[in-house]
Motif scaffolding. Structure first.
Motif, PDB file in Angstrom:
ATOM      1  N   UNK A  62       0.852  -1.187   0.000  1.00 40.52           N
ATOM      2  CA  UNK A  62       0.000   0.000   0.000  1.00 40.52           C
ATOM      3  C   UNK A  62       0.888   1.238   0.000  1.00 40.52           C
ATOM      4  N   UNK A  63       0.581   2.197  -0.891  1.00 40.62           N
ATOM      5  CA  UNK A  63       1.339   3.448  -1.003  1.00 40.62           C
ATOM      6  C   UNK A  63       0.359   4.616  -0.950  1.00 40.62           C
ATOM      7  N   UNK A  64       0.674   5.661  -0.183  1.00 41.56           N
ATOM      8  CA  UNK A  64      -0.212   6.845  -0.207  1.00 41.56           C
ATOM      9  C   UNK A  64      -0.089   7.575  -1.542  1.00 41.56           C
ATOM     10  N   UNK A  65      -1.170   8.194  -1.956  1.00 46.68           N
ATOM     11  CA  UNK A  65      -1.183   8.971  -3.207  1.00 46.68           C
ATOM     12  C   UNK A  65      -1.365  10.444  -2.836  1.00 46.68           C
ATOM     13  N   UNK A  66      -0.397  11.271  -3.227  1.00 44.55           N
ATOM     14  CA  UNK A  66      -0.462  12.699  -2.903  1.00 44.55           C
ATOM     15  C   UNK A  66      -1.515  13.401  -3.753  1.00 44.55           C
ATOM     16  N   UNK A  67      -1.750  14.673  -3.391  1.00 43.09           N
ATOM     17  CA  UNK A  67      -2.775  15.446  -4.106  1.00 43.09           C
ATOM     18  C   UNK A  67      -2.442  15.603  -5.584  1.00 43.09           C
ATOM     19  N   UNK A  68      -1.157  15.608  -5.920  1.00 46.17           N
ATOM     20  CA  UNK A  68      -0.775  15.755  -7.321  1.00 46.17           C
ATOM     21  C   UNK A  68      -0.728  14.420  -8.060  1.00 46.17           C
ATOM     22  N   UNK A  69      -1.147  13.346  -7.379  1.00 50.87           N
ATOM     23  CA  UNK A  69      -1.189  12.041  -8.018  1.00 50.87           C
ATOM     24  C   UNK A  69       0.075  11.227  -7.880  1.00 50.87           C
ATOM     25  N   UNK A  70       1.109  11.794  -7.300  1.00 45.66           N
ATOM     26  CA  UNK A  70       2.355  11.039  -7.131  1.00 45.66           C
ATOM     27  C   UNK A  70       2.199  10.002  -6.026  1.00 45.66           C
ATOM     28  N   UNK A  71       2.879   8.880  -6.222  1.00 44.62           N
ATOM     29  CA  UNK A  71       2.783   7.762  -5.276  1.00 44.62           C
ATOM     30  C   UNK A  71       3.928   7.844  -4.276  1.00 44.62           C
ATOM     31  N   UNK A  72       3.600   7.791  -2.967  1.00 45.85           N
ATOM     32  CA  UNK A  72       4.597   7.912  -1.911  1.00 45.85           C
ATOM     33  C   UNK A  72       5.208   6.581  -1.515  1.00 45.85           C
ATOM     34  N   UNK A  73       5.992   6.631  -0.441  1.00 46.65           N
ATOM     35  CA  UNK A  73       6.675   5.437   0.034  1.00 46.65           C
ATOM     36  C   UNK A  73       5.680   4.424   0.608  1.00 46.65           C
ATOM     37  N   UNK A  74       6.056   3.184   0.528  1.00 49.10           N
ATOM     38  CA  UNK A  74       5.226   2.079   1.026  1.00 49.10           C
ATOM     39  C   UNK A  74       4.880   2.267   2.507  1.00 49.10           C
ATOM     40  N   UNK A  75       3.626   2.068   2.851  1.00 49.03           N
ATOM     41  CA  UNK A  75       3.202   2.180   4.249  1.00 49.03           C
ATOM     42  C   UNK A  75       2.651   0.864   4.801  1.00 49.03           C
ATOM     43  N   UNK A  76       2.454  -0.137   3.941  1.00 46.38           N
ATOM     44  CA  UNK A  76       1.946  -1.427   4.410  1.00 46.38           C
ATOM     45  C   UNK A  76       2.261  -2.493   3.378  1.00 46.38           C
ATOM     46  N   UNK A  77       2.365  -3.740   3.849  1.00 46.18           N
ATOM     47  CA  UNK A  77       2.560  -4.854   2.929  1.00 46.18           C
ATOM     48  C   UNK A  77       2.073  -6.130   3.593  1.00 46.18           C
ATOM     49  N   UNK A  78       1.853  -7.150   2.766  1.00 42.27           N
ATOM     50  CA  UNK A  78       1.432  -8.441   3.287  1.00 42.27           C
ATOM     51  C   UNK A  78       1.606  -9.481   2.187  1.00 42.27           C
ATOM     52  N   UNK A  79       1.430 -10.742   2.563  1.00 47.70           N
ATOM     53  CA  UNK A  79       1.520 -11.846   1.591  1.00 47.70           C
ATOM     54  C   UNK A  79       0.317 -12.767   1.804  1.00 47.70           C
ATOM     55  N   UNK A  80      -0.842 -12.284   1.409  1.00 45.94           N
ATOM     56  CA  UNK A  80      -2.074 -13.057   1.542  1.00 45.94           C
ATOM     57  C   UNK A  80      -2.996 -12.725   0.379  1.00 45.94           C
ATOM     58  N   UNK A  81      -3.889 -13.650   0.073  1.00 41.70           N
ATOM     59  CA  UNK A  81      -4.838 -13.431  -1.017  1.00 41.70           C
ATOM     60  C   UNK A  81      -6.041 -12.618  -0.559  1.00 41.70           C
ATOM     61  N   UNK A  82      -6.221 -12.490   0.761  1.00 42.96           N
ATOM     62  CA  UNK A  82      -7.326 -11.698   1.294  1.00 42.96           C
ATOM     63  C   UNK A  82      -6.982 -11.315   2.720  1.00 42.96           C
ATOM     64  N   UNK A  83      -7.510 -10.180   3.158  1.00 43.07           N
ATOM     65  CA  UNK A  83      -7.233  -9.764   4.517  1.00 43.07           C
ATOM     66  C   UNK A  83      -7.908  -8.469   4.874  1.00 43.07           C
ATOM     67  N   UNK A  84      -7.581  -7.993   6.091  1.00 42.25           N
ATOM     68  CA  UNK A  84      -8.162  -6.767   6.641  1.00 42.25           C
ATOM     69  C   UNK A  84      -7.016  -5.914   7.156  1.00 42.25           C
ATOM     70  N   UNK A  85      -6.981  -4.638   6.753  1.00 43.49           N
ATOM     71  CA  UNK A  85      -5.861  -3.809   7.148  1.00 43.49           C
ATOM     72  C   UNK A  85      -6.344  -2.407   7.473  1.00 43.49           C
ATOM     73  N   UNK A  86      -5.746  -1.856   8.553  1.00 47.57           N
ATOM     74  CA  UNK A  86      -6.054  -0.471   8.920  1.00 47.57           C
ATOM     75  C   UNK A  86      -5.078   0.455   8.212  1.00 47.57           C
TER      76      UNK A  86
END
Length: 643
Positions: A496-520
């Motif tokens: 998961x990467x945040x997307x800034x107001x100008x559309x640029x993608x920021x640094x990774x803030x979350x990761x996982x190795x599952x086909x399904x899950x729940x994340x805050x």
């Protein structure tokens, strides 16, 4: 049922007195199991009749200096595990009277073996005096108890508990089940199959018991001139005097109780006597003729400790941890820990001297110096100067408490506002409470990829409540092969990467190795990136504070399972190298999307046309692949000898 004889000896030590004034060498209890199986026969004679005769002979040759009592069970009622009766009180032996009582017993009921052993030991105060049991049995316990376990408990809690066992008309398998009663207590086991063997076995055991009468008593005092300690479990370990200077002396005996009653051969010894942290090595001599008394002076005092959150609050009743350290010559605590305990009001026995008493409640710690005087009692209450903080978290202002996985940490804030790098405490729960020394702290909460911090001040004796606003939402994600189709197999990696107001993608803030899950995730625009095999897919998601968003990431892909064969159709040996290239306008791309080294494999590919190229040691080949979303296709990749 079964027959058991128990001889529980409590051995009394004296100093110098006339023969008339001397107490008995020992006191014993004979417990007779008069249960139904004793009507069984051996060589045409009922076992109860054999037992009466052998007991009569035993009584006739009994040492008059050993007082004797008699207990029976199973002789009054059938099927009653509580049928245990004291028939003769422990005292000077009256052979005729005791024989008459034994001859009047008729087997009827069950065998409460374990309860009888326990009762006999308690009657003779086995936790204060040495105790020996002679057990003769023709069978096993019938009242849902474990005699072996009972024997172990009596051995551990008794001063010097020993059980000798005679198996009367027992099978080899039955013998194994009662032999442990002797083994667990340091006793001997004998097997008897008839009257003669029973007579010999009982005679051997009685000789052993009479030969092991304890000669000495060790009393324990806290200080010179005080009365001996009563009602407390002192530990006694016995060693040869020759090992007095050894770092690993050879232990030859031990016991627990208010008195030490060493059952030892004549000779010189020392006893390591310990109560709490008070300990002394006491030299003593066991004499073959004279019974003696010794006094072990622990030169120690007592300390009762309690703690309070602050000077205005009452005693803290929570789970306090205590440690006591000796003070060095400079008056500062050494790392020589002499005592520890857990609880609101522990009691300590400590050698006379000065100590640092440390207490911990949660993450709050405090200490006080305490002097201990020999033979005196001391009370100490320590002020923790601490308070509590109750904490929880919400996804957005006014929402219900967050219930997902969380981590919490607390860091002290110095007077200049600097946050310590060393955490004061931590936990992994959705809500809870910390006890902390009064002061300022930074409380950090982490849920999924959301991290928030809040400052809090802890006041002595007060509880502060903190609710951390995570300002985030929940993303329920699922990786599918096709829209509305099956979930992808394996463990796809996603980020998961945040997307800034100008559309640029920021640094990774979350990761996982599952086909399904729940994340805050923090509220805002987020790009989810999924990679599985040769497939890379991204999806834009808007995370709303306090809300749950469902995100289905569709790969539009399928599996290709292939086998590489030679010109004869056999698996190509030598781990051939292979690569997969997308076909663009019927021509392979210059860049592969998957590769490996094997004669078979399975790859996940976005729907479309591909070329599988193979290069072995002596074979080459290429095969077209048409991957279909949501499906698994099988391909045979044929090769030919390299030109």
């Amino acid at each position: 049922m079964r027959l058991f004889f128990f001889l529980a000896g409590c051995f009394i030590a004296v100093t110098t007195a006339s023969a008339e004034e001397q107490p008995p060498k020992a006191r014993a209890i004979l417990v007779l199991d008069a249960s139904g199986s004793m009507w069984g026969q051996i060589d045409g004679q009922n076992k109860i009749v054999i037992a009466r005769d052998v007991v009569g002979e035993l009584i006739g040759s009994w040492d008059p200096e050993i007082h004797l009592g008699l207990t029976a069970y199973g002789h009054r009622r059938k099927g009653d595990c509580a049928d245990i009766e004291d028939l003769v009180t422990v005292g000077p032996i009256d052979g005729d009277a005791l024989t008459s009582v034994v001859n009047g017993i008729n087997p009827k009921g069950k065998t409460p073996l374990s309860a009888a052993v326990q009762q006999a030991a308690e009657r003779l105060k086995y936790t204060e005096e040495a105790a020996t049991v002679i057990l003769v049995t023709d069978g096993l316990e019938t009242c849902n108890a474990d005699p072996c376990a009972v024997a172990s408990i009596l051995e551990q809690s008794g001063v010097d508990f020993t059980a000798h066992v005679v198996g009367f008309d027992l099978s080899e398998e039955e013998s194994k089940q009662v032999q442990c009663v002797a083994e667990n207590t340091g006793g001997q086991y004998f097997s008897a199959g008839n009257a003669s063997e029973l007579r010999d076995a009982l005679g051997s055991v009685v000789e052993t018991v009479q030969a092991s009468v304890v000669a000495d008593t060790i009393h324990v005092v806290l200080a010179e001139g005080q009365d001996p300690i009563e009602g407390e479990s002192v530990s006694f370990k016995y060693f040869p005097a020759s090992d007095a200077n050894s770092s690993k002396p050879n232990q030859v005996g031990y016991g627990y109780g208010a008195k030490g009653r060493p059952s030892l051969e004549p000779g010189d010894y020392f006893a390591r006597v310990k109560l709490g942290s008070g300990e002394i090595d006491l030299p003593f001599t066991v004499d073959a003729e004279e019974r003696r008394e010794f006094t072990a002076n622990l030169n120690a005092g007592r300390l009762g400790a309690t703690a309070q959150l602050d000077e205005s609050s009452g005693q803290a009743d929570a789970s306090l941890g205590w440690k006591i350290f000796a003070l060095g010559p400079d008056g500062k605590p050494t790392r020589n820990q002499v005592g520890y305990a857990y609880g609101p009001s522990p009691k300590f026995v400590l050698p006379a001297g000065d100590y640092s008493v440390e207490v911990k409640l949660g993450s709050a710690t405090a200490s006080a110096v305490q002097s201990i005087a020999a033979g005196k009692g001391h009370d100490l209450r320590i002020d923790l100067r601490a308070g509590t903080v109750s904490y929880n978290a919400v996804l957005t202002e006014g929402a219900a408490p967050y219930q997902g996985d969380m981590g919490w940490k607390a860091y002290a804030i110095d007077a200049d506002g600097t946050v310590s790098k060393q955490q004061a405490t931590y936990s992994y729960n959705t809500a809870g409470q910390y006890t902390l020394t009064a002061g300022k702290y930074q409380l950090r909460a982490k849920a999924g990829s959301i991290e928030r911090a809040v400052d809090v001040e802890i006041l002595p004796g007060k509880d502060v409540s903190v609710t951390v606003n995570l300002n985030g939402g929940i993303v329920n994600y699922e990786v599918l092969l096709t829209e509305g189709g099956k979930r992808v197999g394996g463990s796809p990696g996603w980020k998961a990467h945040p997307v800034d107001a100008d559309g640029s993608v920021g640094k990774q803030i979350a990761y996982s190795y599952t086909a399904a899950g729940r994340y805050a995730l923090p509220a805002g625009e987020v790009e989810l990136q999924v990679k599985e095999g040769a497939v890379n897919v991204s999806k834009h998601v808007t995370v709303i504070a306090g809300e749950t968003t469902d995100a289905q990431i569709v790969l539009n892909a399928g599996y290709v399972s292939f086998a590489i064969v030679d010109e004869a159709g056999k698996p190509l040996s030598g781990n051939p190298g292979w690569k997969v290239y997308p076909l663009e306008d019927g021509k392979p791309s210059s860049k592969s999307v998957a590769y490996g080294y094997s004669d078979k494999g399975t790859v996940l590919l976005v729907e479309g046309a591909y070329e599988l190229r193979v290069k072995g040691k002596a074979h080459v080949g290429s095969t077209r692949i048409d991957a279909k979303a949501g499906e698994t296709i099988t391909v045979t990749a044929e090769t030919a000898p390299a030109p």
